[in-house]
Design a protein around this motif. Sequence first.
Motif, PDB file in Angstrom:
ATOM      1  N   ILE A   1      26.471  36.604  -9.039  1.00 54.01           N
ATOM      2  CA  ILE A   1      27.064  35.764 -10.090  1.00 54.01           C
ATOM      3  C   ILE A   1      26.104  34.594 -10.373  1.00 54.01           C
ATOM      4  CG2 ILE A   1      29.127  34.549 -10.886  1.00 54.01           C
ATOM      5  CD1 ILE A   1      30.700  35.801  -8.605  1.00 54.01           C
ATOM      6  N   PRO A   2      25.137  34.812 -11.266  1.00 57.17           N
ATOM      7  CA  PRO A   2      24.272  33.688 -11.621  1.00 57.17           C
ATOM      8  C   PRO A   2      25.099  32.573 -12.252  1.00 57.17           C
ATOM      9  CG  PRO A   2      23.904  35.577 -13.076  1.00 57.17           C
ATOM     10  CD  PRO A   2      24.840  36.029 -12.016  1.00 57.17           C
ATOM     11  N   THR A   3      24.726  31.344 -11.957  1.00 59.34           N
ATOM     12  CA  THR A   3      25.537  30.229 -12.450  1.00 59.34           C
ATOM     13  C   THR A   3      24.655  29.148 -13.046  1.00 59.34           C
ATOM     14  OG1 THR A   3      27.266  30.646 -10.831  1.00 59.34           O
ATOM     15  CG2 THR A   3      27.171  28.441 -11.725  1.00 59.34           C
ATOM     16  N   MET A   4      25.101  28.656 -14.187  1.00 62.91           N
ATOM     17  CA  MET A   4      24.457  27.477 -14.781  1.00 62.91           C
ATOM     18  C   MET A   4      25.583  26.615 -15.312  1.00 62.91           C
ATOM     19  SD  MET A   4      23.759  29.671 -17.961  1.00 62.91           S
ATOM     20  CE  MET A   4      25.175  30.628 -18.261  1.00 62.91           C
ATOM     21  N   GLY A   5      25.264  25.445 -15.807  1.00 65.50           N
ATOM     22  CA  GLY A   5      26.350  24.674 -16.392  1.00 65.50           C
ATOM     23  C   GLY A   5      26.015  23.228 -16.590  1.00 65.50           C
ATOM     24  N   HIS A   6      27.037  22.550 -17.075  1.00 65.04           N
ATOM     25  CA  HIS A   6      26.900  21.149 -17.446  1.00 65.04           C
ATOM     26  C   HIS A   6      27.231  20.324 -16.199  1.00 65.04           C
ATOM     27  CE1 HIS A   6      26.864  23.182 -21.228  1.00 65.04           C
ATOM     28  NE2 HIS A   6      28.140  23.497 -21.166  1.00 65.04           N
ATOM     29  N   ALA A   7      26.235  20.190 -15.316  1.00 63.47           N
ATOM     30  CA  ALA A   7      26.461  19.587 -14.002  1.00 63.47           C
ATOM     31  C   ALA A   7      27.044  18.189 -14.119  1.00 63.47           C
ATOM     32  CB  ALA A   7      25.148  19.543 -13.237  1.00 63.47           C
ATOM     33  N   GLY A   8      26.571  17.447 -15.106  1.00 65.79           N
ATOM     34  CA  GLY A   8      27.044  16.070 -15.269  1.00 65.79           C
ATOM     35  C   GLY A   8      28.524  15.999 -15.600  1.00 65.79           C
ATOM     36  N   ASP A   9      29.075  17.085 -16.147  1.00 61.40           N
ATOM     37  CA  ASP A   9      30.519  17.131 -16.453  1.00 61.40           C
ATOM     38  C   ASP A   9      31.302  17.834 -15.351  1.00 61.40           C
ATOM     39  OD1 ASP A   9      29.901  16.170 -19.021  1.00 61.40           O
ATOM     40  OD2 ASP A   9      29.659  18.189 -19.809  1.00 61.40           O
ATOM     41  N   GLY A  10      30.628  18.298 -14.309  1.00 57.82           N
ATOM     42  CA  GLY A  10      31.315  19.101 -13.281  1.00 57.82           C
ATOM     43  C   GLY A  10      31.754  20.449 -13.828  1.00 57.82           C
ATOM     44  N   ASN A  11      31.124  20.884 -14.926  1.00 59.65           N
ATOM     45  CA  ASN A  11      31.554  22.087 -15.662  1.00 59.65           C
ATOM     46  C   ASN A  11      30.534  23.218 -15.467  1.00 59.65           C
ATOM     47  OD1 ASN A  11      31.984  22.792 -19.257  1.00 59.65           O
ATOM     48  ND2 ASN A  11      32.763  23.878 -17.501  1.00 59.65           N
ATOM     49  N   LEU A  12      30.962  24.281 -14.776  1.00 61.75           N
ATOM     50  CA  LEU A  12      30.030  25.382 -14.488  1.00 61.75           C
ATOM     51  C   LEU A  12      30.390  26.660 -15.247  1.00 61.75           C
ATOM     52  CD1 LEU A  12      29.414  25.128 -10.631  1.00 61.75           C
ATOM     53  CD2 LEU A  12      28.031  24.211 -12.495  1.00 61.75           C
ATOM     54  N   HIS A  13      29.361  27.439 -15.545  1.00 56.66           N
ATOM     55  CA  HIS A  13      29.549  28.737 -16.193  1.00 56.66           C
ATOM     56  C   HIS A  13      28.968  29.851 -15.323  1.00 56.66           C
ATOM     57  CE1 HIS A  13      30.983  26.731 -19.689  1.00 56.66           C
ATOM     58  NE2 HIS A  13      29.818  26.261 -20.074  1.00 56.66           N
ATOM     59  N   PRO A  14      29.714  30.275 -14.303  1.00 55.56           N
ATOM     60  CA  PRO A  14      29.280  31.479 -13.578  1.00 55.56           C
ATOM     61  C   PRO A  14      29.251  32.634 -14.570  1.00 55.56           C
ATOM     62  CG  PRO A  14      31.123  30.395 -12.461  1.00 55.56           C
ATOM     63  CD  PRO A  14      30.990  29.751 -13.802  1.00 55.56           C
ATOM     64  N   LEU A  15      28.147  33.391 -14.562  1.00 53.66           N
ATOM     65  CA  LEU A  15      27.966  34.412 -15.600  1.00 53.66           C
ATOM     66  C   LEU A  15      28.103  35.806 -15.003  1.00 53.66           C
ATOM     67  CD1 LEU A  15      27.101  35.005 -18.553  1.00 53.66           C
ATOM     68  CD2 LEU A  15      24.737  34.975 -17.765  1.00 53.66           C
ATOM     69  N   PHE A  16      29.056  36.560 -15.534  1.00 50.10           N
ATOM     70  CA  PHE A  16      29.215  37.941 -15.067  1.00 50.10           C
ATOM     71  C   PHE A  16      28.400  38.855 -15.978  1.00 50.10           C
ATOM     72  CE2 PHE A  16      32.877  35.737 -13.394  1.00 50.10           C
ATOM     73  CZ  PHE A  16      32.922  36.211 -12.097  1.00 50.10           C
ATOM     74  N   VAL A  17      27.544  39.652 -15.358  1.00 46.12           N
ATOM     75  CA  VAL A  17      26.719  40.604 -16.111  1.00 46.12           C
ATOM     76  C   VAL A  17      27.073  41.984 -15.564  1.00 46.12           C
ATOM     77  CG1 VAL A  17      24.362  41.210 -16.782  1.00 46.12           C
ATOM     78  CG2 VAL A  17      24.906  38.842 -16.185  1.00 46.12           C
ATOM     79  N   PHE A  18      27.622  42.862 -16.391  1.00 46.17           N
ATOM     80  CA  PHE A  18      28.215  44.100 -15.861  1.00 46.17           C
ATOM     81  C   PHE A  18      28.259  45.169 -16.946  1.00 46.17           C
ATOM     82  CE2 PHE A  18      32.313  43.500 -18.022  1.00 46.17           C
ATOM     83  CZ  PHE A  18      32.190  42.173 -18.382  1.00 46.17           C
ATOM     84  N   ASP A  19      28.777  46.330 -16.552  1.00 43.07           N
ATOM     85  CA  ASP A  19      28.921  47.423 -17.511  1.00 43.07           C
ATOM     86  C   ASP A  19      30.395  47.519 -17.900  1.00 43.07           C
ATOM     87  OD1 ASP A  19      29.168  49.785 -18.827  1.00 43.07           O
ATOM     88  OD2 ASP A  19      28.377  51.060 -17.225  1.00 43.07           O
ATOM     89  N   LYS A  20      30.697  47.190 -19.142  1.00 43.53           N
ATOM     90  CA  LYS A  20      32.108  47.123 -19.549  1.00 43.53           C
ATOM     91  C   LYS A  20      32.779  48.499 -19.573  1.00 43.53           C
ATOM     92  CE  LYS A  20      31.570  47.277 -24.520  1.00 43.53           C
ATOM     93  NZ  LYS A  20      31.687  46.808 -25.791  1.00 43.53           N
TER      94      LYS A  20
END
Length: 455
Positions: free
Chosen positions: A364-383
Amino acid sequence: MNNAKKELLKYIPKDSIKFKPEILNKFSQDRAIIEPYGKPIALVMPKSKEEIFPIIKIANKFKVPIVTRGAGTGLTGAANAINGCILLSLHRLNKILSIDISNRMIFVQPGVINSVIKKAVEKKRLFYPPDPASYDISSIGGNVATNAGGLCCVKYGVTRDYVVGLEVILGSGEIINTGRKTIKNTTGLDFTGLFIGSEGTLGIITEISLKLLPIPPNPATAIAYFDNLPSSGEAILEIFNKGFNPSLMEIIDQLSLLQVEKVYKMSLDTNASCVILMQTNGNNAFNDIKKMLDICKKYGAFNTKHVNSLIDGEKLFEIRRKVWPAFEKLGKSMLPEDVAVPRQHLAKLLKGIIDIGKKFNIEIPTMGHAGDGNLHPLFVFDKNNIQEVEKVRKAFVEIIKLSLKLGGTIAGEHGIGTLKKDFIKYELDDIYLRKMRQIKKVFDPNNILNPGKKF
Ligand SMILES: Cc1cc2nc3c(=O)[nH]c(=O)nc-3n(C[C@H](O)[C@H](O)[C@H](O)COP(=O)(O)OP(=O)(O)OC[C@H]3O[C@@H](n4cnc5c(N)ncnc54)[C@H](O)[C@@H]3O)c2cc1C
């Protein structure tokens, strides 16, 4: 042909209505690719607000749902078609009506794309801050209806902080104007706030007045690599505790760094657990950024750099902007989570996401708006792989629960839609939910507007 369709044909100009299934299908889904969507009876694309009134009348008469749609970039299924609904796409209501330089305001129709507003006001040396990463593709109507955030919210706030008034056609068919053309206004109850983030459930927003700021001074930008996540969280916290006011503060984890480096070869240090990107502007920008980097070093940042030119700063932030496109290159389905916690729990959230990934044996790669405490764990998968989707859903829920356990929220900036509807009750109590339903009834007595979404 059913009766509602027949009446639509009677009252809506031919060039504003479509029935072909292949066209309807294109407008039936947003970007929450795992969310279900139904079959609409028609797609209406009004050229003026006058074309919306008969649609509301017909929908009320035949109890047909209306799903309003901006640009369809939402990430929660909020704009997904409901079986038997009328899809109301506002992309043709895309005019900038006027810019009021003296009062620093802009008046727009809902279909205008966010970046078009930014560019138009820049020419007048003004600034519209909210910058969802989708700013080149999402509409301002959608931004208001989801209360979109973005990268510069840490200093400048979210969409809500810039909406001074709205024109809204209600589910009842009435039209109201909230807010005034003045900078201040205390008349009446604040209905503007109710429509912001209402995800098309209370009314159809047909005009928006936005507050503008003067263009901010040139920023200073920095990057700091860390070899462990908790230390990066400590550094971020101390930066705020010491009173610094970054205009951007983003975090990118190792899995994301690896993918960006693999695709774009940006000479990133992929041994790091994460990287923090930060920016300051204002009179002390250059001194502040150096002091913020000193704090990062105190907490173990092992590779740091700061730059003072706008162009060099943009180059550093390219790393963040490339995360989504880098994963897109894998050609898989992508769905970002969107949770937010108080800043002091950011590192725990990051660590918890890694543990959840291990538990379900997924990355689960994760990036986000650290200063807001707001993260976007990114799910990459086969739907199309049912087991994979099942795993993603389970991990998704665990991240939501973790966020709540850490005193956070289930939806930092993307909204609820259908994706998170079942979890809203974990965050809001029965009284709150009941009052929301009562308010909906006031504006939309027959429950025709996006029923079954959000709450
Ligand atoms: C690559 C990518 C990056 C993103 N980055 C961010 C980000 O950084 N921050 C962020 O907050 N979001 C982000 N998003 C999510 C999305 O772009 C936002 O939620 C955006 O505000 C949706 O705008 P839209 O015009 O696409 O709305 P849609 O998806 O069409 O609709 C969203 C909701 O708004 C309602 N709605 C739309 N227009 C109106 C109207 N005129 N009146 C009433 N209701 C209306 C719809 O019914 C629906 O409930 C991202 C999405 C993508 C694909």
